[in-house]
Scaffold this motif. Structure first.
Motif, short mmCIF file in Angstrom:
data_model
loop_
_atom_site.label_atom_id
_atom_site.label_comp_id
_atom_site.label_asym_id
_atom_site.label_seq_id
_atom_site.Cartn_x
_atom_site.Cartn_y
_atom_site.Cartn_z
N ARG A 77 29.89 -43.25 2.53
CA ARG A 77 29.45 -42.76 1.21
C ARG A 77 27.96 -42.98 0.93
O ARG A 77 27.46 -42.54 -0.09
N THR A 78 27.26 -43.67 1.80
CA THR A 78 25.90 -44.13 1.51
C THR A 78 24.95 -42.98 1.18
O THR A 78 24.29 -42.98 0.14
N VAL A 79 24.83 -42.01 2.07
CA VAL A 79 23.86 -40.93 1.86
C VAL A 79 24.27 -40.06 0.66
O VAL A 79 23.42 -39.62 -0.10
N GLY A 80 25.56 -39.84 0.50
CA GLY A 80 26.03 -39.09 -0.67
C GLY A 80 25.67 -39.79 -1.97
O GLY A 80 25.27 -39.15 -2.94
N LEU A 81 25.78 -41.13 -1.96
CA LEU A 81 25.38 -41.90 -3.14
C LEU A 81 23.90 -41.70 -3.43
O LEU A 81 23.51 -41.46 -4.58
N TYR A 82 23.07 -41.76 -2.39
CA TYR A 82 21.64 -41.53 -2.60
C TYR A 82 21.37 -40.11 -3.08
O TYR A 82 20.48 -39.88 -3.90
N GLY A 83 22.15 -39.15 -2.56
CA GLY A 83 22.03 -37.77 -3.04
C GLY A 83 22.34 -37.66 -4.52
O GLY A 83 21.65 -36.98 -5.28
N GLY A 84 23.40 -38.35 -4.96
CA GLY A 84 23.74 -38.37 -6.38
C GLY A 84 22.67 -39.03 -7.23
O GLY A 84 22.31 -38.53 -8.30
N ILE A 85 22.13 -40.14 -6.73
CA ILE A 85 21.08 -40.86 -7.47
C ILE A 85 19.83 -40.00 -7.57
O ILE A 85 19.25 -39.85 -8.66
N PHE A 86 19.40 -39.41 -6.45
CA PHE A 86 18.21 -38.55 -6.50
C PHE A 86 18.45 -37.33 -7.39
O PHE A 86 17.54 -36.87 -8.08
N SER A 87 19.66 -36.81 -7.37
CA SER A 87 19.99 -35.68 -8.25
C SER A 87 19.84 -36.08 -9.71
O SER A 87 19.27 -35.32 -10.51
#
Length: 127
Positions: free
Chosen positions: A79-89
């Protein structure tokens, strides 16, 4: 699949930001002209190209992280990169919201909040 909802939200965010970034790149001059008029009565009026470049970079980072996050979720349940994608979004949408509020475009700001809700859901689900 345990992460279907997370994947769907990441796809929504990826499509949103990649398409928006593509539009900015393909019609840079048109976007600058529109935004100069949109922000003519704000403190951003002299900084439109720089501000648009910042938004473009954040949109592309957000979209790419969401795509990679989807792939990681499907392949190895990471889930790590997806979490960063959500945060950057979320950060990107807050930047856009700030601009709309500064321009007193309250309908535009309301539209951004509609995208912000699934972005926060992605952060919550993936954290």
């Amino acid at each position: 699949m345990f992460n279907v909802a997370s994947i769907l939200v990441l796809v929504l965010l990826a499509v949103t930001f990649i398409q928006s970034g593509y539009d900015k790149v393909m019609d840079w001059k048109g976007n600058i002209a529109f935004l100069k008029d949109h922000f003519k009565n704000t403190s951003l009026k002299k900084h439109i190209p720089l501000a648009l470049m910042h938004v473009l970079v954040f949109e592309l980072i957000s979209g790419i992280l969401c795509i990679v996050g989807c792939i990681q979720l499907m392949i190895n349940n990471d889930r790590t990169v997806g979490l960063y994608g959500g945060i950057f979004s979320c950060i990107t949408l807050i930047m856009l919201l700030f601009g709309q509020r500064l321009a007193k475009d309250y309908d535009g700001a309301r539209t951004i909040v509609i995208y912000f809700i699934p972005a926060v859901m992605a952060v919550y689900w993936l954290s």
